[in-house]
Design an enzyme around this catalytic site. Structure first.
Site, PDB file in Angstrom:
ATOM      1  N   ASP A 267       0.753  -1.199   0.035  1.00  0.00           N
ATOM      2  CA  ASP A 267       0.012   0.060   0.156  1.00  0.00           C
ATOM      3  C   ASP A 267       1.004   1.170   0.017  1.00  0.00           C
ATOM      4  O   ASP A 267       2.126   1.081   0.141  1.00  0.00           O
ATOM      5  CB  ASP A 267      -1.031  -0.202   1.213  1.00  0.00           C
ATOM      6  CG  ASP A 267      -2.056   0.824   1.173  1.00  0.00           C
ATOM      7  OD1 ASP A 267      -2.258   1.648   0.147  1.00  0.00           O
ATOM      8  OD2 ASP A 267      -3.272   0.792   1.703  1.00  0.00           O
TER       9      ASP A 267
HETATM   10  C1  NOJ Z   1      -4.010   3.761   0.083  1.00  0.00           C
HETATM   11  C2  NOJ Z   1      -5.120   3.125   0.313  1.00  0.00           C
HETATM   12  O1  NOJ Z   1      -5.164   2.438   1.262  1.00  0.00           O
HETATM   13  C3  NOJ Z   1      -5.455   2.084  -0.934  1.00  0.00           C
HETATM   14  O2  NOJ Z   1      -6.612   1.589  -0.863  1.00  0.00           O
HETATM   15  C4  NOJ Z   1      -5.158   2.854  -2.333  1.00  0.00           C
HETATM   16  O3  NOJ Z   1      -5.329   1.764  -3.344  1.00  0.00           O
HETATM   17  C5  NOJ Z   1      -4.149   3.378  -2.378  1.00  0.00           C
HETATM   18  N1  NOJ Z   1      -3.879   4.394  -1.430  1.00  0.00           N
HETATM   19  C6  NOJ Z   1      -3.625   3.924  -3.812  1.00  0.00           C
HETATM   20  O4  NOJ Z   1      -4.343   5.252  -3.973  1.00  0.00           O
END
Ligand code: NOJ
Length: 740
Positions: A267
């Site tokens: 993430d």
């Molecule tokens: C953080 C989020 O937790 C995740 O769900 C998302 O896909 C990513 N950022 C990318 O934007």
């Protein structure tokens, strides 16, 4: 390609992917390999330079055919090996045609419509050069304070697994190389939804049993059953080992037990955050922890670019680890056909927001609405009603229905509730509107006018809830009440003596106890996307008979959280008796149970037959019953099958959803509903965490919600059935929670 292609066999689509990878990997420098493992957000001068040097594998948040093509051209035509970039984006509930948020789509209990929505999102986004979505979010969520509950399918692993499969199948289609499909990325692996106190990014400490029985199943469904080809590692600490550095979950379970051969992306900065977690002293240590645990691509921490090559040169990291990660990433790039088709075709843009897609969004929105209460059959209203007051801060709001993660959604495309109602009622109907108050804030200035128009009308429709940004990431709430003065507004309008219909727009269960006790009709509309207003008006005026069901329990107050239907019995199940498990100041039941939802017609259940056939792994339990529409109009019923394992060697939930079917019945129509259960569906993890079915009695409960059980039966299992889960044994012996 800048340089001559020569005999680069990796460019030959006729060769098996394994050989193409071998050939390409052999030609790559260490820096180029590490480059494939790096993902950046948006374009910058610096990242463009890195692309030219072959040091970037992927971007997220580069949007539009022109932008993706421009940077792709550099990767393909100006770099030494011409390896194309993979473009990822959060296409969560639609690209431009915004569908209901995932929690709403799960309320449809209709995997078919969920799959269709995902395939339309894939069609639109792929036309703009997107290869990969960071979806579905398959985190089980049992704490409505957690804002991200909006992004998933709710509290139940069985329903969650069905929705997870449908979404992956919708995004990926039957052929990843089809230009209209995109790669799915189930997230956030794993147990992110179990954050302590519902605070986003917070610590998770759960047993291995809970992990395996509640949080892992939707991932398994997405990956093993539906073939999701990437996975995102989560932010959270899981039993002392952050999910983005957790070898047991990322390698032993995911690859060892499940045979996953795609790649794992972290993430956003979750590799860098290993330093904050305190398991790495430096970004380099964090990079090493993450890559050796099984995180192949670093989203935005820039830790891999800065450290991996050095770690390899200093012999602190084996090149084999890097090679393996690069192999996995290249495998997916080859499977997606990006080498053959690196660019978005501008001619395909017409698929975006097509009439067909918008109609599908309307259909999905209609199927997602849940009728929570309908005293005295107040709904549906007559279109010829003489006057309606449409009140509330969300009645004419075109932002909230888009929800969080609205991608390329445009508020201008949103049909508000007020607009939907206006276009539905007769020409003679007087429609009055007043906001009354804001979603948050303390001004009651609009109350008097709201009450005045309510008094002047036959019915008041009050649209209240949350703004779209009050759920989703980093949007946890400590209260589950209607924010601001909205409950006061509902009370004031109700006090005007008019009949009130409350329409809720929200990304989580809300503790609307006052409304549930006093307002005659309540619709749960969640955030329904661009067609919200039309869908809601269709339901209010009976052009659509609501058939959605809650995928999550509604608590009476935040103090009841966590509350979910599949709880354990405890030694002292709650009862009127004082010394039992409950609060002394609240009923022990929820406000609205899991699976709840009403209809404008009613259904009768009869003729339950339960038959167990065969033995051992070949055993099958057949369950059949009849459902009849005994009301006056066509409607949908969601028949829900629950099981209870009466006595087992470990405590089992009081009931667990094991099957459901949404069916449409005309007035008077009867349908036979049947379910077939496999031994796997009866199994659980015993005291040694071995998957087994133990002999004994199983209670079968069939009903219209987890509380509204209409028919019960039972069957006996005669012998113990064991499942040898081969590769699982090694990790089980070590225990998921143990250090490497
Ligand atoms: C953080 C989020 O937790 C995740 O769900 C998302 O896909 C990513 N950022 C990318 O934007």
């Amino acid at each position: 390609m800048g340089k001559s292609k020569g005999s680069r066999s990796y460019l030959n689509p006729k060769l098996p992917i394994g050989r193409r990878i071998d050939d390409l990997l052999r030609r790559m420098t260490l820096d180029e390999k590490v480059g494939q493992m790096c993902q950046y957000s948006g374009l910058s001068e610096e990242s463009e330079t890195w692309v030219r040097e072959g040091k970037v594998g992927s971007f997220l948040n580069v949007v539009g055919a022109e932008a993706t093509n421009k940077i792709q051209r550099i990767a393909v035509e100006e770099t030494r090996l011409g390896i194309p970039l993979i473009f990822g984006l959060d296409v969560i509930h639609g690209y431009s045609t915004i569908f209901p948020i995932p929690l709403a789509m799960a309320s449809s209990w209709d995997p078919g419509i969920v799959k269709r929505a995902a395939s339309i999102a894939a069609l639109e986004s792929s036309s703009q050069g997107i290869h990969w979505t960071f979806a579905p979010m398959v985190d089980i969520a049992r704490d409505p304070r957690w804002g991200r509950i909006a992004e998933g399918a709710g509290e139940d692993p069985f329903l969650g697994s069905a929705i997870a499969r449908a979404m992956v199948e919708g995004f990926q289609g039957s052929d990843l190389a089809d230009p209209n499909t995109i790669a799915a990325c189930p997230k956030h692996y794993v147990a992110y939804g179990a954050a302590e106190g519902g605070r986003d990014y917070n610590t998770v400490d759960i047993s291995e049993r809970t992990l395996r029985e509640v949080y892992l199943p939707p991932f398994k469904a997405a990956i093993v059953d539906a073939g999701a080809c990437t996975v995102m590692s989560a932010f959270n600490d899981l039993n002392g080992i952050p999910a983005s550095a957790n070898r047991q979950t990322l390698t032993e379970v995911l690859r060892g037990e499940w045979g996953f051969d795609g790649f794992v992306v972290s993430d956003w900065n979750s590799v860098g955050e290993l330093v904050n977690h305190g398991i790495a002293g430096t970004a380099a240590e964090a990079a090493k922890e993450a890559v050796t645990a099984g995180v192949d691509m670093d989203m935005c921490a820039d830790a891999y670019r800065r450290s991996l090559a050095r770690l390899v040169k200093e012999r602190k990291l084996s090149i084999k680890v890097v090679d393996e990660a690069v192999r996995r990433i290249l495998r997916i790039k080859f499977k997606l056909g990006i080498f053959e088709r690196p660019y978005a075709d501008p001619g395909r843009s017409k698929v975006v927001k097509s009439k067909e897609n918008v109609e599908a969004a309307l259909d999905a929105a209609r199927r997602s609405i849940v009728l929570l209460k309908n005293e005295g059959n107040l709904l549906p209203l007559d279109k010829k009603i003489s006057s309606i007051a449409v009140i509330g801060p969300l009645a004419d709001d075109r932002y909230a229905p888009l929800g969080s993660w609205s991608c390329q959604g445009d508020p201008k495309d949103v049909v508000t509730v007020l607009e939907g109602i206006r276009s539905k009622v007769s020409a003679k109907t007087k429609v009055l509107h007043e906001k009354g108050c804001e979603v948050e804030g303390s001004s009651t200035e609009g109350f008097a006018e709201a009450v005045r128009i309510a008094k002047d009308s036959d019915v008041a429709i009050v649209v209240v809830g949350e703004r779209g940004d009050m759920s989703g990431e980093a949007a946890s709430r400590a209260s589950l009440d209607l924010p601001g003065l909205q409950e006061e507004l509902v009370k004031a309008v109700h006090g005007a003596g008019v009949k009130v219909v409350e329409v809720l727009m929200n990304g989580r269960p809300l503790s609307i106890s006052w409304s549930a006790a006093n307002v005659p009709a309540i619709l749960e509309a969640w955030f329904l996307g661009v067609q919200a207003g039309n869908a809601i008006a269709d339901v209010i005026f009976g052009d659509c008979n609501p058939g959605g069901r809650l995928p999550v329990t509604f608590p009476r107050t935040v103090g009841q959280v966590p509350i979910h239907y599949d709880h354990k019995a405890t030694g002292r199940p709650p009862s009127e008796e004082r010394w039992t498990s409950k609060y002394i100041d609240l009923p022990w039941t929820p406000l609205f149970p899991f699976g709840h939802g009403l209809s404008y017609t009613s259904f009768e259940y009869s003729g339950l037959k339960v038959e167990r056939k065969g033995k051992g792994r070949a055993m099958e339990v057949k369950i059949a019953l009849k459902v009849k529409n005994v009301g006056g109009r066509e409607g949908d019923e969601v028949v829900q099958l629950y099981l209870r394992d009466a006595v087992a060697s470990v405590t089992r939930p009081v009931k667990e959803l094991k099957g459901f079917k949404r069916v449409t019945l005309k007035p008077g129509e009867v349908k036979e509903i049947d379910f077939a259960l496999t031994p796997e569906q009866l199994s659980f993890l015993d005291r040694r965490l071995e998957r087994v079915v133990e002999p004994g009695t199983f209670t079968v409960m069939v009903g219209a919600s987890s509380e509204d059980i209409r028919l019960t039966g039972s069957f006996e299992v005669k012998e113990r059935i064991a499942f040898s889960e081969g590769r699982r044994k090694a990790s089980r012996r070590r225990g998921i929670n143990q250090a490497r």
